[in-house]
Design an enzyme around this catalytic site. Structure first.
Site, PDB file in Angstrom:
ATOM      1  CE1 TYR A   7      -3.970   2.051   0.286  1.00 15.31           C
ATOM      2  CE2 TYR A   7      -2.847   3.142   2.109  1.00 15.31           C
ATOM      3  CZ  TYR A   7      -3.885   3.092   1.189  1.00 15.31           C
ATOM      4  OH  TYR A   7      -4.835   4.087   1.168  1.00 15.31           O
ATOM      5  CE  LYS A  20      -3.820   5.103  -2.026  1.00 17.12           C
ATOM      6  NZ  LYS A  20      -4.785   5.720  -2.961  1.00 17.12           N
TER       7      LYS A  20
END
Length: 235
Positions: A153, A157
């Protein structure tokens, strides 16, 4: 000098719930014509009923598939005649220690959160050039702050932040604005969560919707290219 955004046309990926739906509602309240997309057309239809307007266009599209984004944009143009604002919001999260993170979960996050953001810009950039439009990606504080069990993740991002900032430099000569918004804890359905009264301390989707409205109304000479947003208090 505040800009009039009434009758602008916006396309929001991942617009069927949570942050995307909150942004859609805020834009519509300010006279913007809105198209929302999601992988599930039934969920999109429910979102349309939630927004309470026949003037919102709902589309089935998976940002991992570039052809889906091209078709979605074609439908927006066919329906509204133009496209001024793009919100690349679709995203997923799979959390596990890096040694336990599966290939499937890694690929799903990179393909959706990062490659999907590129697909959305690639499919819309000609319209944005034509209309001196605005491209906004929804990143996360996880795009600058790493934490355990979030290697995939974080990678996606961090990538969104870097991609959007570089795109901003590439595209501003065309009169296109690019901003990435980086929220902290948000009350939404992300990762299977069901919003409830205990989420009152968190950022609300309507808050992020207001930020988008404020960005669009801002003096054209001003560009907040990266915005970090946190809850005022910690639970």
């Amino acid at each position: 000098m505040m800009q009039n955004i009434e009758n602008k046309v916006a396309y929001i990926t991942g617009g069927t719930k949570g942050i995307g739906l909150g942004i859609a509602r805020a834009l519509m309240e300010n006279g913007v014509k809105v198209a929302i997309s999601g992988r599930n057309i039934q969920a999109a239809e429910v979102a349309k009923q939630t927004l309470g307007s026949e003037n919102v266009l709902v589309l089935q599209a998976d940002v991992r598939n570039f052809e889906d984004e091209v078709r979605a944009v074609e439908q927006v143009i066919k329906t509204f005649g133009k496209l001024d604002v793009v919100i690349a919001n679709a995203g997923i999260g799979k959390f596990a220690p890096v040694d336990e993170l599966t290939l499937e979960d890694w690929n799903a996050m990179i393909d959706t959160n990062l490659t999907g953001v590129f697909h959305t810009l690639k499919a819309t950039v000609d319209q944005l050039k034509q209309n001196k439009g605005y491209y906004i990606s929804m990143a996360s504080l996880a795009g600058t702050n790493f934490f355990a069990q979030a290697a995939g993740y974080n990678a996606s991002k961090f990538g969104v932040v870097g991609f959007t900032q570089a795109a901003m430099l590439d595209l501003r000569s065309y009169g296109i604005k690019c901003t990435t918004i980086m929220p902290g804890s948000v009350s939404s359905e992300f990762n299977g969560h069901i919003p409830n009264e205990e989420d009152a301390w968190k950022i609300q989707p309507a808050d992020l919707g207001q930020i988008v409205v404020d960005l669009l109304k801002m003096n054209p000479n001003v560009l907040p290219s990266k915005i970090e947003v946190r809850p005022t208090k910690v639970k």
